[in-house]
Scaffold this motif. Structure first.
Motif, PDB file in Angstrom:
ATOM      1  N   VAL A 183      45.706  30.407  44.837  1.00  0.00           N
ATOM      2  CA  VAL A 183      44.946  30.947  45.971  1.00  0.00           C
ATOM      3  C   VAL A 183      43.561  31.364  45.505  1.00  0.00           C
ATOM      4  O   VAL A 183      43.425  32.222  44.624  1.00  0.00           O
ATOM      5  N   PRO A 184      42.507  30.760  46.079  1.00  0.00           N
ATOM      6  CA  PRO A 184      41.142  31.182  45.729  1.00  0.00           C
ATOM      7  C   PRO A 184      40.746  32.423  46.519  1.00  0.00           C
ATOM      8  O   PRO A 184      41.217  32.648  47.637  1.00  0.00           O
ATOM      9  N   CYS A 185      39.898  33.236  45.914  1.00  0.00           N
ATOM     10  CA  CYS A 185      39.428  34.458  46.562  1.00  0.00           C
ATOM     11  C   CYS A 185      37.948  34.626  46.244  1.00  0.00           C
ATOM     12  O   CYS A 185      37.530  34.427  45.102  1.00  0.00           O
ATOM     13  N   ALA A 186      37.156  34.961  47.251  1.00  0.00           N
ATOM     14  CA  ALA A 186      35.729  35.226  47.045  1.00  0.00           C
ATOM     15  C   ALA A 186      35.432  36.673  47.418  1.00  0.00           C
ATOM     16  O   ALA A 186      35.793  37.127  48.511  1.00  0.00           O
ATOM     17  N   ILE A 187      34.801  37.373  46.488  1.00  0.00           N
ATOM     18  CA  ILE A 187      34.335  38.740  46.758  1.00  0.00           C
ATOM     19  C   ILE A 187      32.837  38.636  46.985  1.00  0.00           C
ATOM     20  O   ILE A 187      32.102  38.099  46.159  1.00  0.00           O
ATOM     21  N   ILE A 188      32.402  39.127  48.137  1.00  0.00           N
ATOM     22  CA  ILE A 188      30.992  39.020  48.511  1.00  0.00           C
ATOM     23  C   ILE A 188      30.426  40.426  48.643  1.00  0.00           C
ATOM     24  O   ILE A 188      30.812  41.170  49.539  1.00  0.00           O
ATOM     25  N   GLY A 189      29.533  40.787  47.725  1.00  0.00           N
ATOM     26  CA  GLY A 189      28.973  42.127  47.656  1.00  0.00           C
ATOM     27  C   GLY A 189      27.536  42.141  48.132  1.00  0.00           C
ATOM     28  O   GLY A 189      27.160  41.326  48.968  1.00  0.00           O
ATOM     29  N   PRO A 190      26.753  43.049  47.613  1.00  0.00           N
ATOM     30  CA  PRO A 190      27.021  43.927  46.486  1.00  0.00           C
ATOM     31  C   PRO A 190      27.759  45.199  46.899  1.00  0.00           C
ATOM     32  O   PRO A 190      27.836  45.525  48.081  1.00  0.00           O
ATOM     33  N   TYR A 191      28.279  45.910  45.905  1.00  0.00           N
ATOM     34  CA  TYR A 191      28.940  47.184  46.170  1.00  0.00           C
ATOM     35  C   TYR A 191      27.865  48.247  46.339  1.00  0.00           C
ATOM     36  O   TYR A 191      27.290  48.733  45.375  1.00  0.00           O
ATOM     37  N   LYS A 192      27.570  48.579  47.575  1.00  0.00           N
ATOM     38  CA  LYS A 192      26.637  49.670  47.870  1.00  0.00           C
ATOM     39  C   LYS A 192      27.307  50.526  48.934  1.00  0.00           C
ATOM     40  O   LYS A 192      27.839  50.001  49.920  1.00  0.00           O
ATOM     41  N   ALA A 193      27.279  51.828  48.732  1.00  0.00           N
ATOM     42  CA  ALA A 193      27.962  52.743  49.644  1.00  0.00           C
ATOM     43  C   ALA A 193      27.569  52.479  51.100  1.00  0.00           C
ATOM     44  O   ALA A 193      26.393  52.352  51.419  1.00  0.00           O
ATOM     45  N   PHE A 194      28.595  52.383  51.924  1.00  0.00           N
ATOM     46  CA  PHE A 194      28.479  52.207  53.378  1.00  0.00           C
ATOM     47  C   PHE A 194      27.832  50.891  53.793  1.00  0.00           C
ATOM     48  O   PHE A 194      27.379  50.740  54.920  1.00  0.00           O
ATOM     49  N   LYS A 233      28.730  46.634  53.814  1.00  0.00           N
ATOM     50  CA  LYS A 233      29.940  45.832  53.843  1.00  0.00           C
ATOM     51  C   LYS A 233      30.151  44.993  52.589  1.00  0.00           C
ATOM     52  O   LYS A 233      29.231  44.355  52.085  1.00  0.00           O
ATOM     53  N   VAL A 234      31.393  45.017  52.081  1.00  0.00           N
ATOM     54  CA  VAL A 234      31.860  44.110  51.030  1.00  0.00           C
ATOM     55  C   VAL A 234      32.969  43.270  51.659  1.00  0.00           C
ATOM     56  O   VAL A 234      33.845  43.810  52.337  1.00  0.00           O
ATOM     57  N   LYS A 235      32.897  41.956  51.458  1.00  0.00           N
ATOM     58  CA  LYS A 235      33.925  41.067  52.016  1.00  0.00           C
ATOM     59  C   LYS A 235      34.845  40.565  50.917  1.00  0.00           C
ATOM     60  O   LYS A 235      34.389  40.258  49.811  1.00  0.00           O
ATOM     61  N   VAL A 236      36.119  40.474  51.250  1.00  0.00           N
ATOM     62  CA  VAL A 236      37.108  39.836  50.383  1.00  0.00           C
ATOM     63  C   VAL A 236      37.731  38.727  51.214  1.00  0.00           C
ATOM     64  O   VAL A 236      38.321  38.988  52.271  1.00  0.00           O
ATOM     65  N   VAL A 237      37.558  37.486  50.761  1.00  0.00           N
ATOM     66  CA  VAL A 237      38.009  36.331  51.549  1.00  0.00           C
ATOM     67  C   VAL A 237      39.037  35.539  50.736  1.00  0.00           C
ATOM     68  O   VAL A 237      38.748  35.090  49.625  1.00  0.00           O
ATOM     69  N   TYR A 238      40.234  35.398  51.315  1.00  0.00           N
ATOM     70  CA  TYR A 238      41.292  34.596  50.691  1.00  0.00           C
ATOM     71  C   TYR A 238      41.318  33.226  51.348  1.00  0.00           C
ATOM     72  O   TYR A 238      41.342  33.123  52.581  1.00  0.00           O
ATOM     73  N   GLY A 239      41.324  32.187  50.534  1.00  0.00           N
ATOM     74  CA  GLY A 239      41.389  30.833  51.058  1.00  0.00           C
ATOM     75  C   GLY A 239      42.811  30.308  51.048  1.00  0.00           C
ATOM     76  O   GLY A 239      43.704  30.905  50.431  1.00  0.00           O
ATOM     77  N   PRO A 240      43.046  29.175  51.715  1.00  0.00           N
ATOM     78  CA  PRO A 240      44.377  28.580  51.665  1.00  0.00           C
ATOM     79  C   PRO A 240      44.685  28.099  50.248  1.00  0.00           C
ATOM     80  O   PRO A 240      43.765  27.805  49.475  1.00  0.00           O
ATOM     81  N   PRO A 241      45.968  28.046  49.869  1.00  0.00           N
ATOM     82  CA  PRO A 241      46.324  27.551  48.540  1.00  0.00           C
ATOM     83  C   PRO A 241      45.722  26.171  48.289  1.00  0.00           C
ATOM     84  O   PRO A 241      45.662  25.330  49.183  1.00  0.00           O
ATOM     85  N   ILE A 242      45.256  25.973  47.064  1.00  0.00           N
ATOM     86  CA  ILE A 242      44.648  24.698  46.669  1.00  0.00           C
ATOM     87  C   ILE A 242      45.760  23.701  46.354  1.00  0.00           C
ATOM     88  O   ILE A 242      46.718  24.032  45.653  1.00  0.00           O
ATOM     89  N   ASP A 243      45.632  22.480  46.869  1.00  0.00           N
ATOM     90  CA  ASP A 243      46.622  21.435  46.591  1.00  0.00           C
ATOM     91  C   ASP A 243      46.471  20.988  45.129  1.00  0.00           C
ATOM     92  O   ASP A 243      45.469  20.393  44.755  1.00  0.00           O
ATOM     93  N   MET A 244      47.479  21.296  44.327  1.00  0.00           N
ATOM     94  CA  MET A 244      47.451  20.991  42.892  1.00  0.00           C
ATOM     95  C   MET A 244      48.224  19.715  42.555  1.00  0.00           C
ATOM     96  O   MET A 244      48.257  19.316  41.396  1.00  0.00           O
ATOM     97  N   GLU A 245      48.830  19.097  43.559  1.00  0.00           N
ATOM     98  CA  GLU A 245      49.744  17.975  43.304  1.00  0.00           C
ATOM     99  C   GLU A 245      49.085  16.848  42.504  1.00  0.00           C
ATOM    100  O   GLU A 245      49.630  16.363  41.510  1.00  0.00           O
ATOM    101  N   GLU A 246      47.892  16.438  42.930  1.00  0.00           N
ATOM    102  CA  GLU A 246      47.219  15.313  42.270  1.00  0.00           C
ATOM    103  C   GLU A 246      46.848  15.676  40.824  1.00  0.00           C
ATOM    104  O   GLU A 246      47.063  14.891  39.896  1.00  0.00           O
ATOM    105  N   LEU A 247      46.313  16.873  40.619  1.00  0.00           N
ATOM    106  CA  LEU A 247      45.923  17.304  39.276  1.00  0.00           C
ATOM    107  C   LEU A 247      47.139  17.422  38.360  1.00  0.00           C
ATOM    108  O   LEU A 247      47.107  16.997  37.208  1.00  0.00           O
ATOM    109  N   ARG A 248      48.226  18.004  38.892  1.00  0.00           N
ATOM    110  CA  ARG A 248      49.442  18.128  38.084  1.00  0.00           C
ATOM    111  C   ARG A 248      50.051  16.762  37.811  1.00  0.00           C
ATOM    112  O   ARG A 248      50.530  16.494  36.708  1.00  0.00           O
ATOM    113  N   GLY A 249      50.011  15.883  38.823  1.00  0.00           N
ATOM    114  CA  GLY A 249      50.605  14.552  38.707  1.00  0.00           C
ATOM    115  C   GLY A 249      49.954  13.701  37.627  1.00  0.00           C
ATOM    116  O   GLY A 249      50.630  12.979  36.895  1.00  0.00           O
TER     117      GLY A 249
END
Length: 194
Positions: free
Chosen positions: A141-152, A154-170
């Motif tokens: 699962v990829p995740c992107a943290i979008i800042g910067p961390y500054k009081a008050f 917004k900081v975003k945390v975005v989870y993406g759909p699982p990456i298809d690993m089948e071809e790479l593993r295969g």
């Protein structure tokens, strides 16, 4: 069951969520069960607790072994499901532990860049993420943290759909190539979510 992890998570959540006006997207993409390799960009020391409070499942993090030598803090890290890794070398024990946790159906959190980005730009990832992705059947699962961390602000945390690993593993892709694919997903997630 109440654990140190759940108590700490509640306390940290009550501080960080309002302080940084945390916005979370894509939690629905997070697999409800089975091993998950959670890979995120790294912009600040607050990234591990932020991911820890926004992910829907408990996370085990690798942390540089020097942190475990700090009195009190090292013990606290261990109680927060973190385990040590030697940086700059192939740490077989840490790799074995990570594989074991993923095969047990747990969530392993990694920051493939290995260190914080000074510019906020996403750098190159190290081969460890690809190694874990190829050696297990864990969801990646990829995740992107979008800042910067500054009081008050917004900081975003975005989870993406699982990456298809089948071809790479295969085709038995290299760990380096696999990490590059993971990093490209994190970059795309960040670009699409700014």
């Amino acid at each position: 069951m109440v654990t140190f992890y759940t108590i700490a998570r509640s306390v940290v959540k009550s501080v960080l969520m309002p302080l940084y006006r945390v916005e979370v997207r894509g939690r629905e993409h997070f697999p409800k069960e089975g091993g998950v390799l959670l890979c995120s960009n790294h912009i600040d020391n607050l990234d591990p607790p932020l991911v820890g409070i926004t992910a829907p499942r408990p996370i085990l993090f690798m942390a540089k072994e020097e942190l475990f030598k700090i009195p009190v803090f090292g013990k606290m890290l261990a109680n927060l499901n973190a385990f040590p890794v030697k940086r700059g070398a192939s740490d077989r024990e840490a790799l074995r532990k990570g594989i074991k946790f993923l095969k047990e159906g747990k969530v392993l959190g990694l920051f493939p860049e290995g260190t914080r980005s000074k510019t906020g730009e996403i750098g190159e990832g190290m081969a460890g993420a690809g190694f874990f992705a190829l050696r297990t059947d864990a969801h990646v699962v990829p995740c992107a943290i979008i800042g910067p961390y500054k009081a008050f602000r917004k900081v975003k945390v975005v989870y993406g759909p699982p990456i298809d690993m089948e071809e790479l593993r295969g085709r038995k892709a290299s760990a380096e190539e696999t990490t590059a694919v993971i990093m490209s997903h994190i970059r795309r997630l960040k670009e699409e979510s700014q």
